[in-house]
Design an enzyme around this catalytic site. Sequence first.
Site, PDB file in Angstrom:
ATOM      1  N   LEU A   1       0.825  -1.208   0.000  1.00 51.50           N
ATOM      2  CA  LEU A   1       0.000   0.000   0.000  1.00 51.50           C
ATOM      3  C   LEU A   1       0.853   1.248   0.000  1.00 51.50           C
ATOM      4  CD1 LEU A   1      -2.577  -1.109   2.689  1.00 51.50           C
ATOM      5  CD2 LEU A   1      -3.038  -0.787   0.270  1.00 51.50           C
TER       6      LEU A   1
ATOM      7  N   ALA B   1       8.589   5.808   6.900  1.00 49.13           N
ATOM      8  CA  ALA B   1       9.848   5.821   7.639  1.00 49.13           C
ATOM      9  C   ALA B   1      10.097   4.483   8.321  1.00 49.13           C
ATOM     10  CB  ALA B   1       9.810   6.931   8.679  1.00 49.13           C
TER      11      ALA B   1
ATOM     12  N   GLY C   1       8.936   1.383   7.215  1.00 45.62           N
ATOM     13  CA  GLY C   1       8.943   0.197   6.376  1.00 45.62           C
ATOM     14  C   GLY C   1       7.695   0.152   5.514  1.00 45.62           C
TER      15      GLY C   1
ATOM     16  N   VAL D   1       4.035  -1.143   3.942  1.00 49.17           N
ATOM     17  CA  VAL D   1       2.705  -1.501   4.445  1.00 49.17           C
ATOM     18  C   VAL D   1       1.990  -2.327   3.381  1.00 49.17           C
ATOM     19  CG1 VAL D   1       0.561  -0.596   5.393  1.00 49.17           C
ATOM     20  CG2 VAL D   1       2.642   0.730   5.602  1.00 49.17           C
TER      21      VAL D   1
ATOM     22  N   LYS E   1       1.997  -3.612   8.619  1.00 46.76           N
ATOM     23  CA  LYS E   1       3.210  -2.803   8.501  1.00 46.76           C
ATOM     24  C   LYS E   1       4.399  -3.643   8.927  1.00 46.76           C
ATOM     25  CE  LYS E   1       2.714   1.444   9.486  1.00 46.76           C
ATOM     26  NZ  LYS E   1       3.035   2.790   9.009  1.00 46.76           N
TER      27      LYS E   1
ATOM     28  N   ASP F   1       6.107  12.674  14.187  1.00 47.18           N
ATOM     29  CA  ASP F   1       6.130  12.591  12.726  1.00 47.18           C
ATOM     30  C   ASP F   1       4.753  12.893  12.144  1.00 47.18           C
ATOM     31  OD1 ASP F   1       7.377  12.285  10.311  1.00 47.18           O
ATOM     32  OD2 ASP F   1       7.278  10.102  10.291  1.00 47.18           O
TER      33      ASP F   1
END
Length: 773
Positions: free
Chosen positions: A494, A498, A500, A502, A517, A612
């Site tokens: 998808l 940051a 990895g 998904v 994830k 983030d």
Amino acid sequence: MAAILLFLLLSAYYSAGTAQQSPLNISLGSSLTPTSNSSWLSPSRLYAFGFYQQGNGYAIGIFLAGIPQRTVVWTANRDNPIVPMNATLVLSIDGRLVLQQTQGQDIDIANPPDSISTASMLDSGNFVLYNSARNVIWQSFDHPTNALLPGQTLKAGQKLFSSASETDSSRGIFGLEMQADGNLVQYPVGTPDAAFPYYWTSRTEGQGPNATLNLEDDGHLYLLVTNGTVVNLTVGGHPKNRTIYLARIDVHGIFGLYSHSLDRGNWSTIWEPTNKCDPKGLCGVNSFCILMDKVADCRCLPGFDFVNQGNWTTGCERNFTVESCKSKAGNVTYDMRSWDNMQWENNPYEVLEATRQEDCKKACFEDCNCEAALFRDRECRKQKLPLRFGKSTTDSTITFVKVGILVSYTQGVPSNLPKINKEVRVDVLVIGITLTTFGVLMFVLTGVYAHRNRLRAYKNISEDVNVEYIENVAPRAFTFAELEQATNDFREELGRGAFGAVYKGILPNSQKVVAVKKLEKMLEEGETEFQNEILAIGKTHHRNLVRLLGYCIHGPNRLLVYEYMSNGSLADIIFTPEKKLNWDYRIEIASQIARGILYLHEECEIPIIHCDIKLQNLLMDEKRCTKISDFGLAKLLKHDQTKTYTGIRGTKGYVAPEWHRKLPVTVKVDVYSFGIVLLEIICCRKNIDWSLTEDQAVLEEWVYDCFEAKELHKLVNDEEVDMSKLERVIKIAIWCIQDEPAIRPSMKKVLLMLEGTVDIPVPPCPTSFLSSK
Ligand SMILES: *[C@@H]1O[C@H](CO)[C@@H](O)[C@H](O)[C@H]1NC(C)=O
Ligand SMILES: *[C@@H]1O[C@H](CO)[C@@H](O)[C@H](O)[C@H]1NC(C)=O
Ligand SMILES: *[C@@H]1O[C@H](CO)[C@@H](O)[C@H](O)[C@H]1NC(C)=O
Ligand SMILES: *[C@@H]1O[C@H](CO)[C@@H](O)[C@H](O)[C@H]1NC(C)=O
Ligand SMILES: *[C@@H]1O[C@H](CO)[C@@H](O)[C@H](O)[C@H]1NC(C)=O
Ligand SMILES: *[C@@H]1O[C@H](CO)[C@@H](O)[C@H](O)[C@H]1NC(C)=O
Ligand SMILES: *[C@@H]1O[C@H](CO)[C@@H](O)[C@H](O)[C@H]1NC(C)=O
Ligand SMILES: *[C@@H]1O[C@H](CO)[C@@H](O)[C@H](O)[C@H]1NC(C)=O
Ligand SMILES: *[C@@H]1O[C@H](CO)[C@@H](O)[C@H](O)[C@H]1NC(C)=O
Ligand SMILES: *[C@@H]1O[C@H](CO)[C@@H](O)[C@H](O)[C@H]1NC(C)=O
Ligand SMILES: *[C@@H]1O[C@H](CO)[C@@H](O)[C@H](O)[C@H]1NC(C)=O
């Protein structure tokens, strides 16, 4: 055999080929002595093979002779005793390289399969032995000690070991292994029964069997794994002339790549994946590591002293034993000391649920078997000494330790104290203990009845570190196979963030659509630390937060299972003109985001700083409700990673200026990022867009310019917007992006302002309160 020979031939060819001058041939009968100060030099005189001083004697090895600070890159027989002054190193007539001592037998320095004919110290730093056919029959590059040089390879199964100290190159306590399974791992040597002994891995397991660690002339350090795939640790391409590269694991367990400029005469660090406190066992038992200005320092637990001042690894001890707790001897009593923000190896013999830290403290105080207790997140972990692998963290663990106090009256009463004090003291103690017992009893009883099931589940983990107990409480543990099945072998990606990639998946039983994830670049933590983070995340329930459904721990892999957000990220929605949402809806989205952040900051059990916040992390579900994702993960990221990824985004990204100013990171970093997000939502454009004119390229600057010039309509491209509303929202955003964290409003205030319930003062220029620069 043929392959090995070919390899040796090739490497000999390679080495010879790179040398600028043809290497000197050291012929049979040559010798060296420690006192003659002679060594066998490489043609460039950069590397030398010979004796070097160690302690009261000498060691034999290869060192950088061409630079002022002697740097040893290889040591012969490093675990043998030091060599006395009167010994001699000989390339004997019968073709052996031996150390001759006046007494005792000759000691082989190398054990080639054939007789030596000549030897050479090459410019690469490789010391090579040849047979009469001039085949390489032995080379130091094949027997690394604590360092790798350019051209050298660490093969599957080979290890580097740190040196014992800066002045003693015998084997120390840290290792780096190129494992046969393809994983490169740093670990402490000789700490038995540690559950997760390693402190860093390259996370390339399963990519063996013939993986190698390689260093090239240009500082390119990489793993070569299955099928010739390159996994870069550094990218190389650094200027090559008059620069020496060296990868090594140092005395304190730090492995890294370093370069030395022959012109400037200094060393610099190119790559170090861990921080100085990460090496487990650097600080011995009952002590913990803290970073003081990026340098590691070991401290004893309160009430403990170093066993051996000046030797951290021996750890700390206290003058109090379980026996003295049990015997209740009148002259010794005990007390609990506490310390915040420390992390230890998780090894409890009992785990209790405790709502308050006081309860945890009491529970340990009352139990003679309990020598320390770790309280965090409603859990009280009773442990026995020693506590290992301590380091300071930012998490909220409270460490309680039991210390003994000598009641001084048995050794004679201090003259100024009336004797009566003794009885009073004992009475107080007895009453104190009785009350405490009562309190603990009540606590235990309530605990037992209220949480019987959970308690039973918790007990599991003291017996074996069992991951299942979390299931009852919060997110569910999935097996890797389940997730493989759900995602159809991780077929549909998808997106990638940051942390990895998904993947989309469908849970087999419930047919629920999920996003899985796969975390990369994780902080090197054991399962329990990870589970603790997951627990904290799992306990968050808010309609503007993406729900964590489960997780999976599979070897070093960590996966998280989230509810699936069918409408994708706001970045896609806001920045795609065709999908443009109307003004009112955009403001509603901003409020939803603010509510989610407010919950994280102030309403959930443990405050969470997102770190983030950006449009890519704000997702929309099928009902077009906006939800925040990736919260709680910042803690799982490696420290240096956090720094780099924020650094990459630069000063004008979503990143609050305190990240760059080494100021403490607080909830106000999220307020800053929210301000930027708000501007992007208002203006429907990216924060930074170099395709625009220079004065418009950086959104926050342009917004402030328009605000000052009272030309806000430009910001919304003359969209039909109530100008007074627009001005309000712009003012909120400018308050949020103030450089000075203290001036930014709290999220609660932001929400009140967004909802129109409070007045909004005119904000100052975001940079006007900048304290430094
Ligand atoms: C060392 O020996 C080899 C082979 O015998 C020869 O080719 C080479 O020139 C020699 N090097 C020096 C510096 O004498
Ligand atoms: C070896 O040489 C160094 C520098 O020239 C000198 O400081 C040292 O004393 C010498 N050692 C011996 C044993 O001669
Ligand atoms: C050589 O040194 C060792 C240790 O220092 C000493 O025991 C031995 O007697 C010495 N031998 C000679 C011949 O001096
Ligand atoms: C690993 O190396 C060995 C010995 O060189 C070789 O026999 C084997 O085929 C290699 N395996 C792979 C997967 O490359
Ligand atoms: C390596 O190559 C083989 C054959 O091409 C392939 O079957 C295998 O999946 C590859 N392995 C990896 C990890 O890419
Ligand atoms: C790894 O580094 C090499 C050399 O710097 C570079 O050519 C290559 O593209 C890098 N690979 C990846 C995957 O970054
Ligand atoms: C590096 O050295 C080579 C030859 O030794 C020379 O041709 C080249 O110009 C040098 N490069 C730099 C950047 O100094
Ligand atoms: C080495 O010197 C260079 C230039 O003087 C400097 O930029 C660099 O920071 C120095 N490195 C260290 C580790 O001192
Ligand atoms: C420190 O103590 C450990 C364990 O007692 C010992 O092995 C080590 O050699 C000591 N290190 C130093 C530098 O004295
Ligand atoms: C405490 O008293 C016991 C005897 O009652 C004695 O053996 C012990 O040495 C005392 N401990 C200290 C630390 O004085
Ligand atoms: C342990 O040592 C501390 C000071 O180092 C002292 O205050 C305490 O009384 C001692 N406890 C015992 C049981 O000796």
